[in-house]
Write a protein that holds these residues in place. Structure first.
Motif, PDB file in Angstrom:
ATOM      1  N   PRO A   1      25.905 -47.605 104.142  1.00  0.00           N
ATOM      2  CA  PRO A   1      26.366 -46.491 104.984  1.00  0.00           C
ATOM      3  C   PRO A   1      27.814 -46.709 105.410  1.00  0.00           C
ATOM      4  CG  PRO A   1      24.862 -47.906 106.202  1.00  0.00           C
ATOM      5  CD  PRO A   1      24.884 -48.419 104.795  1.00  0.00           C
ATOM      6  N   ARG A   2      28.532 -45.618 105.613  1.00  0.00           N
ATOM      7  CA  ARG A   2      29.926 -45.672 106.047  1.00  0.00           C
ATOM      8  C   ARG A   2      29.980 -45.354 107.537  1.00  0.00           C
ATOM      9  NH1 ARG A   2      34.434 -44.964 102.978  1.00  0.00           N
ATOM     10  NH2 ARG A   2      33.117 -44.211 101.301  1.00  0.00           N
ATOM     11  N   PRO A   3      30.698 -46.175 108.308  1.00  0.00           N
ATOM     12  CA  PRO A   3      30.818 -45.864 109.739  1.00  0.00           C
ATOM     13  C   PRO A   3      31.610 -44.573 109.941  1.00  0.00           C
ATOM     14  CG  PRO A   3      32.296 -47.663 109.138  1.00  0.00           C
ATOM     15  CD  PRO A   3      31.463 -47.343 107.929  1.00  0.00           C
ATOM     16  N   SER A   4      31.203 -43.808 110.931  1.00  0.00           N
ATOM     17  CA  SER A   4      31.873 -42.545 111.192  1.00  0.00           C
ATOM     18  C   SER A   4      32.373 -42.452 112.628  1.00  0.00           C
ATOM     19  CB  SER A   4      30.909 -41.394 110.930  1.00  0.00           C
ATOM     20  OG  SER A   4      31.427 -40.510 110.004  1.00  0.00           O
ATOM     21  N   TYR A   5      31.505 -42.751 113.556  1.00  0.00           N
ATOM     22  CA  TYR A   5      31.863 -42.647 114.961  1.00  0.00           C
ATOM     23  C   TYR A   5      31.638 -43.993 115.617  1.00  0.00           C
ATOM     24  CZ  TYR A   5      31.698 -37.647 114.155  1.00  0.00           C
ATOM     25  OH  TYR A   5      31.925 -36.381 113.672  1.00  0.00           O
ATOM     26  N   PRO A   6      32.465 -44.482 116.509  1.00  0.00           N
ATOM     27  CA  PRO A   6      33.689 -43.783 116.898  1.00  0.00           C
ATOM     28  C   PRO A   6      34.655 -43.738 115.727  1.00  0.00           C
ATOM     29  CG  PRO A   6      33.674 -45.994 117.797  1.00  0.00           C
ATOM     30  CD  PRO A   6      32.339 -45.798 117.110  1.00  0.00           C
ATOM     31  N   GLU A   7      35.774 -43.100 115.913  1.00  0.00           N
ATOM     32  CA  GLU A   7      36.741 -42.887 114.836  1.00  0.00           C
ATOM     33  C   GLU A   7      36.957 -44.167 114.043  1.00  0.00           C
ATOM     34  OE1 GLU A   7      38.000 -40.004 114.011  1.00  0.00           O
ATOM     35  OE2 GLU A   7      37.760 -38.769 115.788  1.00  0.00           O
ATOM     36  N   ALA A   8      36.548 -44.147 112.777  1.00  0.00           N
ATOM     37  CA  ALA A   8      36.736 -45.285 111.880  1.00  0.00           C
ATOM     38  C   ALA A   8      37.973 -45.047 111.027  1.00  0.00           C
ATOM     39  CB  ALA A   8      35.500 -45.443 110.989  1.00  0.00           C
ATOM     40  N   GLN A   9      38.568 -46.106 110.532  1.00  0.00           N
ATOM     41  CA  GLN A   9      39.715 -45.946 109.646  1.00  0.00           C
ATOM     42  C   GLN A   9      39.263 -45.311 108.348  1.00  0.00           C
ATOM     43  OE1 GLN A   9      41.617 -49.726 109.183  1.00  0.00           O
ATOM     44  NE2 GLN A   9      42.360 -49.758 111.262  1.00  0.00           N
ATOM     45  N   GLY A  10      40.172 -44.644 107.671  1.00  0.00           N
ATOM     46  CA  GLY A  10      39.851 -43.996 106.405  1.00  0.00           C
ATOM     47  C   GLY A  10      39.834 -42.491 106.574  1.00  0.00           C
ATOM     48  N   LEU A  11      39.221 -41.817 105.610  1.00  0.00           N
ATOM     49  CA  LEU A  11      39.148 -40.366 105.644  1.00  0.00           C
ATOM     50  C   LEU A  11      38.418 -39.926 106.912  1.00  0.00           C
ATOM     51  CD1 LEU A  11      39.706 -37.728 104.072  1.00  0.00           C
ATOM     52  CD2 LEU A  11      37.421 -37.997 103.077  1.00  0.00           C
ATOM     53  N   ARG A  12      39.056 -39.104 107.703  1.00  0.00           N
ATOM     54  CA  ARG A  12      38.482 -38.697 108.993  1.00  0.00           C
ATOM     55  C   ARG A  12      37.411 -37.635 108.831  1.00  0.00           C
ATOM     56  NH1 ARG A  12      41.489 -35.915 114.065  1.00  0.00           N
ATOM     57  NH2 ARG A  12      39.892 -36.375 115.582  1.00  0.00           N
ATOM     58  N   HIS A  13      37.704 -36.591 108.061  1.00  0.00           N
ATOM     59  CA  HIS A  13      36.723 -35.535 107.825  1.00  0.00           C
ATOM     60  C   HIS A  13      37.183 -34.687 106.640  1.00  0.00           C
ATOM     61  CE1 HIS A  13      39.605 -33.629 110.665  1.00  0.00           C
ATOM     62  NE2 HIS A  13      39.468 -32.595 109.857  1.00  0.00           N
ATOM     63  N   LEU A  14      36.295 -33.824 106.159  1.00  0.00           N
ATOM     64  CA  LEU A  14      36.580 -32.881 105.092  1.00  0.00           C
ATOM     65  C   LEU A  14      36.502 -31.499 105.714  1.00  0.00           C
ATOM     66  CD1 LEU A  14      36.961 -32.202 102.070  1.00  0.00           C
ATOM     67  CD2 LEU A  14      34.468 -32.364 101.826  1.00  0.00           C
ATOM     68  N   ALA A  15      37.554 -30.704 105.547  1.00  0.00           N
ATOM     69  CA  ALA A  15      37.605 -29.382 106.170  1.00  0.00           C
ATOM     70  C   ALA A  15      37.548 -28.284 105.115  1.00  0.00           C
ATOM     71  CB  ALA A  15      38.881 -29.238 106.998  1.00  0.00           C
ATOM     72  N   PHE A  16      36.766 -27.252 105.410  1.00  0.00           N
ATOM     73  CA  PHE A  16      36.652 -26.073 104.553  1.00  0.00           C
ATOM     74  C   PHE A  16      37.250 -24.878 105.279  1.00  0.00           C
ATOM     75  CE2 PHE A  16      33.028 -28.751 103.349  1.00  0.00           C
ATOM     76  CZ  PHE A  16      33.206 -28.829 101.976  1.00  0.00           C
ATOM     77  N   ALA A  17      38.077 -24.108 104.583  1.00  0.00           N
ATOM     78  CA  ALA A  17      38.635 -22.882 105.153  1.00  0.00           C
ATOM     79  C   ALA A  17      37.588 -21.773 105.067  1.00  0.00           C
ATOM     80  CB  ALA A  17      39.897 -22.474 104.403  1.00  0.00           C
ATOM     81  N   VAL A  18      37.452 -21.004 106.131  1.00  0.00           N
ATOM     82  CA  VAL A  18      36.541 -19.861 106.167  1.00  0.00           C
ATOM     83  C   VAL A  18      37.270 -18.679 106.807  1.00  0.00           C
ATOM     84  CG1 VAL A  18      34.415 -21.238 106.284  1.00  0.00           C
ATOM     85  CG2 VAL A  18      35.554 -20.560 108.395  1.00  0.00           C
ATOM     86  N   ALA A  19      36.778 -17.478 106.547  1.00  0.00           N
ATOM     87  CA  ALA A  19      37.398 -16.277 107.117  1.00  0.00           C
ATOM     88  C   ALA A  19      37.101 -16.159 108.607  1.00  0.00           C
ATOM     89  CB  ALA A  19      36.900 -15.037 106.377  1.00  0.00           C
ATOM     90  N   ASP A  20      35.882 -16.531 109.018  1.00  0.00           N
ATOM     91  CA  ASP A  20      35.486 -16.384 110.417  1.00  0.00           C
ATOM     92  C   ASP A  20      34.622 -17.582 110.816  1.00  0.00           C
ATOM     93  OD1 ASP A  20      33.855 -15.649 112.757  1.00  0.00           O
ATOM     94  OD2 ASP A  20      34.678 -13.631 112.486  1.00  0.00           O
ATOM     95  N   VAL A  21      35.172 -18.452 111.635  1.00  0.00           N
ATOM     96  CA  VAL A  21      34.477 -19.672 112.050  1.00  0.00           C
ATOM     97  C   VAL A  21      33.169 -19.347 112.766  1.00  0.00           C
ATOM     98  CG1 VAL A  21      34.588 -21.608 113.664  1.00  0.00           C
ATOM     99  CG2 VAL A  21      36.458 -21.215 112.088  1.00  0.00           C
ATOM    100  N   ALA A  22      33.188 -18.390 113.672  1.00  0.00           N
ATOM    101  CA  ALA A  22      31.984 -18.071 114.454  1.00  0.00           C
ATOM    102  C   ALA A  22      30.859 -17.573 113.553  1.00  0.00           C
ATOM    103  CB  ALA A  22      32.310 -17.051 115.532  1.00  0.00           C
ATOM    104  N   ASP A  23      31.170 -16.732 112.570  1.00  0.00           N
ATOM    105  CA  ASP A  23      30.140 -16.241 111.659  1.00  0.00           C
ATOM    106  C   ASP A  23      29.522 -17.375 110.858  1.00  0.00           C
ATOM    107  OD1 ASP A  23      30.414 -13.618 112.487  1.00  0.00           O
ATOM    108  OD2 ASP A  23      31.536 -12.968 110.721  1.00  0.00           O
ATOM    109  N   PHE A  24      30.374 -18.265 110.317  1.00  0.00           N
ATOM    110  CA  PHE A  24      29.839 -19.356 109.508  1.00  0.00           C
ATOM    111  C   PHE A  24      29.095 -20.354 110.385  1.00  0.00           C
ATOM    112  CE2 PHE A  24      29.288 -22.376 106.215  1.00  0.00           C
ATOM    113  CZ  PHE A  24      29.525 -21.727 105.018  1.00  0.00           C
ATOM    114  N   GLN A  25      29.572 -20.574 111.598  1.00  0.00           N
ATOM    115  CA  GLN A  25      28.868 -21.453 112.520  1.00  0.00           C
ATOM    116  C   GLN A  25      27.460 -20.907 112.787  1.00  0.00           C
ATOM    117  OE1 GLN A  25      29.989 -21.300 116.652  1.00  0.00           O
ATOM    118  NE2 GLN A  25      29.584 -23.487 116.938  1.00  0.00           N
TER     119      GLN A  25
END
Length: 129
Positions: free
Chosen positions: A64-88
């Motif tokens: 497993p890869r440590p994630s929290y608290p903030e670990a060194q390395g890639l922080r997160h992967l972000a996806f662009a969406v038209a409307d955050v609230a709708d996708f949430q």
């Protein structure tokens, strides 16, 4: 000169669970799927509308890869969406827990964090209109 990000690679702990999450919950399209017998490993190429891809791998015994608290390395992967609230709302209706929607202090765009089945931090970022 770099042109764009081609793909991000993710190693999962449960291939079928993660495959369902990325295809059914997030809606990524399957480009190719291969079982690599010599490695006893699956490789799933998932496409986004702009041509970028997410590669999903299974490797038995991967730590497993440590994630929290903030670990060194890639922080997160972000996806662009038209409307955050709708996708949430879509995510939450499918049982995915999300954090509260926040606003980027520099761009004014809305964003929200959630996690994949292995706890990998993911983000939805609202594309500028």
């Amino acid at each position: 000169m770099l042109l764009r990000i081609h793909h991000a690679a993710i190693i999962c702990s449960d291939y079928q669970r993660s495959k369902r999450f990325y295809t059914e919950v997030l809606g990524l399209k399957t480009v190719a799927e291969h079982f690599r017998e010599a490695r006893n490993s699956w490789k799933l190429d998932l496409g986004l509308p702009d041509g970028s891809q997410v590669e999903l791998f299974s490797f038995s015994g991967a730590p497993p890869r440590p994630s929290y608290p903030e670990a060194q390395g890639l922080r997160h992967l972000a996806f662009a969406v038209a409307d955050v609230a709708d996708f949430q709302q879509r995510l939450e209706s499918m049982g995915v827990t999300t954090e509260g929607i926040r606003v980027d202090e520099f761009t004014g765009q809305r964003f929200v964090f959630f996690a994949d089945p292995d706890g990998l931090p993911l983000e939805l970022y609202e594309a500028a209109a």
